[in-house]
Scaffold this motif. Sequence first.
Motif, PDB file in Angstrom:
ATOM      1  N   PHE A 165       0.840  -1.214   0.000  1.00 19.59           N
ATOM      2  CA  PHE A 165       0.000   0.000   0.000  1.00 19.59           C
ATOM      3  C   PHE A 165       0.873   1.262   0.000  1.00 19.59           C
ATOM      4  CE2 PHE A 165      -4.670   0.693   0.979  1.00 19.59           C
ATOM      5  CZ  PHE A 165      -4.681   2.045   0.712  1.00 19.59           C
ATOM      6  N   THR A 166       2.057   1.155   0.603  1.00  9.59           N
ATOM      7  CA  THR A 166       2.945   2.320   0.700  1.00  9.59           C
ATOM      8  C   THR A 166       3.248   2.919  -0.677  1.00  9.59           C
ATOM      9  OG1 THR A 166       3.937   1.543   2.737  1.00  9.59           O
ATOM     10  CG2 THR A 166       5.258   3.072   1.443  1.00  9.59           C
ATOM     11  N   GLY A 167       3.569   2.059  -1.645  1.00  3.52           N
ATOM     12  CA  GLY A 167       3.875   2.556  -2.992  1.00  3.52           C
ATOM     13  C   GLY A 167       2.677   3.176  -3.681  1.00  3.52           C
ATOM     14  N   LEU A 168       1.490   2.635  -3.383  1.00  2.10           N
ATOM     15  CA  LEU A 168       0.276   3.236  -3.956  1.00  2.10           C
ATOM     16  C   LEU A 168       0.161   4.678  -3.472  1.00  2.10           C
ATOM     17  CD1 LEU A 168      -2.662   0.626  -3.627  1.00  2.10           C
ATOM     18  CD2 LEU A 168      -0.975   0.847  -5.402  1.00  2.10           C
ATOM     19  N   ILE A 169       0.385   4.872  -2.185  1.00  2.00           N
ATOM     20  CA  ILE A 169       0.256   6.222  -1.614  1.00  2.00           C
ATOM     21  C   ILE A 169       1.356   7.149  -2.126  1.00  2.00           C
ATOM     22  CG2 ILE A 169       0.411   7.574   0.532  1.00  2.00           C
ATOM     23  CD1 ILE A 169      -0.955   5.306   2.000  1.00  2.00           C
ATOM     24  N   THR A 170       2.607   6.688  -2.063  1.00  2.00           N
ATOM     25  CA  THR A 170       3.709   7.618  -2.345  1.00  2.00           C
ATOM     26  C   THR A 170       3.844   7.927  -3.838  1.00  2.00           C
ATOM     27  OG1 THR A 170       5.341   5.827  -2.347  1.00  2.00           O
ATOM     28  CG2 THR A 170       4.993   6.995  -0.270  1.00  2.00           C
ATOM     29  N   ASP A 171       3.626   6.940  -4.726  1.00  4.31           N
ATOM     30  CA  ASP A 171       3.790   7.217  -6.156  1.00  4.31           C
ATOM     31  C   ASP A 171       2.595   7.955  -6.766  1.00  4.31           C
ATOM     32  OD1 ASP A 171       6.365   6.296  -6.511  1.00  4.31           O
ATOM     33  OD2 ASP A 171       5.871   5.049  -8.246  1.00  4.31           O
ATOM     34  N   THR A 172       1.497   8.069  -6.040  1.00  2.00           N
ATOM     35  CA  THR A 172       0.346   8.811  -6.576  1.00  2.00           C
ATOM     36  C   THR A 172       0.106  10.097  -5.779  1.00  2.00           C
ATOM     37  OG1 THR A 172      -1.278   7.776  -5.096  1.00  2.00           O
ATOM     38  CG2 THR A 172      -0.851   6.652  -7.199  1.00  2.00           C
ATOM     39  N   GLY A 173       1.053  10.485  -4.927  1.00  2.61           N
ATOM     40  CA  GLY A 173       0.832  11.661  -4.091  1.00  2.61           C
ATOM     41  C   GLY A 173      -0.487  11.539  -3.347  1.00  2.61           C
ATOM     42  N   SER A 174      -0.683  10.411  -2.675  1.00  2.00           N
ATOM     43  CA  SER A 174      -1.929  10.131  -1.959  1.00  2.00           C
ATOM     44  C   SER A 174      -3.139  10.133  -2.895  1.00  2.00           C
ATOM     45  CB  SER A 174      -2.156  11.121  -0.806  1.00  2.00           C
ATOM     46  OG  SER A 174      -1.097  11.028   0.107  1.00  2.00           O
ATOM     47  N   PHE A 175      -3.035   9.398  -3.968  1.00  2.00           N
ATOM     48  CA  PHE A 175      -4.136   9.209  -4.922  1.00  2.00           C
ATOM     49  C   PHE A 175      -4.566  10.503  -5.614  1.00  2.00           C
ATOM     50  CE2 PHE A 175      -4.271   5.768  -1.857  1.00  2.00           C
ATOM     51  CZ  PHE A 175      -4.315   4.658  -2.678  1.00  2.00           C
ATOM     52  N   ARG A 176      -3.587  11.385  -5.839  1.00  2.00           N
ATOM     53  CA  ARG A 176      -3.928  12.631  -6.539  1.00  2.00           C
ATOM     54  C   ARG A 176      -3.538  12.583  -8.013  1.00  2.00           C
ATOM     55  NH1 ARG A 176      -0.988  16.960  -4.150  1.00  2.00           N
ATOM     56  NH2 ARG A 176       0.288  15.334  -3.212  1.00  2.00           N
ATOM     57  N   TYR A 177      -2.596  11.724  -8.399  1.00  2.00           N
ATOM     58  CA  TYR A 177      -2.223  11.608  -9.818  1.00  2.00           C
ATOM     59  C   TYR A 177      -1.740  10.183 -10.104  1.00  2.00           C
ATOM     60  CZ  TYR A 177       2.093  12.856  -7.351  1.00  2.00           C
ATOM     61  OH  TYR A 177       3.112  12.908  -6.441  1.00  2.00           O
ATOM     62  N   GLY A 178      -1.735   9.849 -11.397  1.00  2.00           N
ATOM     63  CA  GLY A 178      -1.176   8.555 -11.812  1.00  2.00           C
ATOM     64  C   GLY A 178      -2.052   7.346 -11.525  1.00  2.00           C
ATOM     65  N   THR A 179      -3.300   7.567 -11.111  1.00  2.00           N
ATOM     66  CA  THR A 179      -4.146   6.415 -10.777  1.00  2.00           C
ATOM     67  C   THR A 179      -4.924   5.934 -12.006  1.00  2.00           C
ATOM     68  OG1 THR A 179      -6.063   7.765 -10.199  1.00  2.00           O
ATOM     69  CG2 THR A 179      -4.513   7.272  -8.436  1.00  2.00           C
ATOM     70  N   ARG A 180      -5.399   4.721 -11.921  1.00  2.00           N
ATOM     71  CA  ARG A 180      -6.356   4.176 -12.887  1.00  2.00           C
ATOM     72  C   ARG A 180      -7.387   3.432 -12.041  1.00  2.00           C
ATOM     73  NH1 ARG A 180      -2.979  -0.898 -15.594  1.00  2.00           N
ATOM     74  NH2 ARG A 180      -2.066  -1.683 -13.655  1.00  2.00           N
ATOM     75  N   PRO A 181      -8.514   3.038 -12.628  1.00  2.00           N
ATOM     76  CA  PRO A 181      -9.520   2.360 -11.792  1.00  2.00           C
ATOM     77  C   PRO A 181      -8.936   1.189 -11.001  1.00  2.00           C
ATOM     78  CG  PRO A 181     -10.467   2.891 -13.927  1.00  2.00           C
ATOM     79  CD  PRO A 181      -9.019   3.281 -14.004  1.00  2.00           C
ATOM     80  N   TYR A 182      -8.052   0.438 -11.618  1.00  3.41           N
ATOM     81  CA  TYR A 182      -7.491  -0.744 -10.948  1.00  3.41           C
ATOM     82  C   TYR A 182      -6.701  -0.377  -9.671  1.00  3.41           C
ATOM     83  CZ  TYR A 182      -4.886  -5.085 -10.231  1.00  3.41           C
ATOM     84  OH  TYR A 182      -4.342  -6.212  -9.685  1.00  3.41           O
ATOM     85  N   THR A 183      -6.110   0.839  -9.674  1.00  2.85           N
ATOM     86  CA  THR A 183      -5.361   1.276  -8.489  1.00  2.85           C
ATOM     87  C   THR A 183      -6.254   1.221  -7.244  1.00  2.85           C
ATOM     88  OG1 THR A 183      -4.271   2.845  -9.965  1.00  2.85           O
ATOM     89  CG2 THR A 183      -3.850   3.113  -7.613  1.00  2.85           C
ATOM     90  N   TYR A 184      -7.513   1.679  -7.439  1.00  4.47           N
ATOM     91  CA  TYR A 184      -8.449   1.704  -6.310  1.00  4.47           C
ATOM     92  C   TYR A 184      -8.917   0.292  -5.944  1.00  4.47           C
ATOM     93  CZ  TYR A 184      -8.374   6.729  -6.810  1.00  4.47           C
ATOM     94  OH  TYR A 184      -7.963   8.027  -6.855  1.00  4.47           O
ATOM     95  N   GLU A 185      -8.955  -0.586  -6.961  1.00  5.37           N
ATOM     96  CA  GLU A 185      -9.308  -1.982  -6.658  1.00  5.37           C
ATOM     97  C   GLU A 185      -8.232  -2.601  -5.773  1.00  5.37           C
ATOM     98  OE1 GLU A 185     -10.426  -4.492  -9.980  1.00  5.37           O
ATOM     99  OE2 GLU A 185     -11.219  -2.742 -11.045  1.00  5.37           O
ATOM    100  N   VAL A 186      -6.976  -2.278  -6.084  1.00  7.57           N
ATOM    101  CA  VAL A 186      -5.869  -2.806  -5.283  1.00  7.57           C
ATOM    102  C   VAL A 186      -5.949  -2.242  -3.868  1.00  7.57           C
ATOM    103  CG1 VAL A 186      -3.357  -2.927  -5.040  1.00  7.57           C
ATOM    104  CG2 VAL A 186      -4.392  -3.132  -7.307  1.00  7.57           C
TER     105      VAL A 186
END
Length: 340
Positions: A165-186
């Motif tokens: 989960f750490t990489g999801l948070i840090t690489d998307t600036g807390s889900f502000r960029y770089g996400t796709r629908p699957y990111t939220y599924e993960v």
Amino acid sequence: MSEEIQQLKQILSLPKEITIVTHRNPDGDAIGSSMGLAAYLQKLHHQVKVIFPSEYPTSYSFIAGVQRAMIFDLDPNAARQAIDKSEVIFCLDFNGLDRVDKLGESIQFAKAKKILIDHHLDPEPFTDIEFSDISASSTCELVFKLIDDLGDRHKIDPSMGESIFTGLITDTGSFRYGTRPYTYEVAAALKQAGVDDYLLSDKIYNSQKVKHLRLLGHCLANRMEIMEDYGVGIMWLTRKDYADFDIQRGDTEGIVNYMLMIENVKVAAFILEQPAIIKISLRSKGDISVQEIAQKYFNGGGHKNASGGGVYASLKDVKDRVRKVMPEYLKKYQDQKQIN
Ligand code: 5GP
Ligand code: MN
């Protein structure tokens, strides 16, 4: 099941000596994906070692198992031996051997089966099996997908889930960029697996030392220049700043993003006068890509909105180069946009 997953399943069907390597100056995604994958492979009864080319920021000390990771800079021989002994090497969160310093050579000549898991553009062909997807938010997202595709989602426990989960948070600036629908599924699946994401964010972001905030204040007050006409922010740190503020590796992470908080600023450049090299971090908003600038002018690369590089020049020269290149590049961008 894809061909790659079948191959991987076959490779992992018997206990193996495995090494996981990630890029120098490892960030949340590099550390989280490496430790998450290590924990998973250990559950499958493999012998697993993790190698970071250089030290990791102490703010990530909470990640399970990270203290046992080997650091090439601190003990190059042990790291080389681990690579030589490996039957399998996982390369996580980097797309070329120049991102792992001298470890690159050991990896290149190692007899092990090499497996890439990465979300950067244009991976170099140095591995045998590639799990490369630039539409993924993070390498952590791809590690989750890999475990899931292997049919082992149920093996993800809360501590492994927290690493991923750490990489999801840090690489998307807390889900502000770089996400796709699957990111939220993960994210949903990991939360389901028991990850406390509020506590995790608190551990990641609210662990700064006083000196970090003083450094940030210094950067914003004394080391920032805005090219108003072009929407470009430039920030820099001198060698003397490094001494005065006792700056260690990782202490400057995230500072570049502050410039993007300024109205109209679309591109931010942070220039760091390190002992041997001038490092540059580039960030952009929306359609503007800094990847090409990093590659063309600063011997680097990265992603569309976050890239970096390094040059052997003086701080002044690099600052001048940024001041000159950015307006030209942004103008070309505008012209191109009008044509398309
Ligand atoms: P940062 O600015 O945080 O150091 O790096 C942002 C991104 O730029 C990294 O995730 C990485 O993809 C890329 N990057 C940074 N430094 C370099 C470099 O020296 N070479 C290449 N190829 N990419 C870099
Ligand atoms: Mn990443």
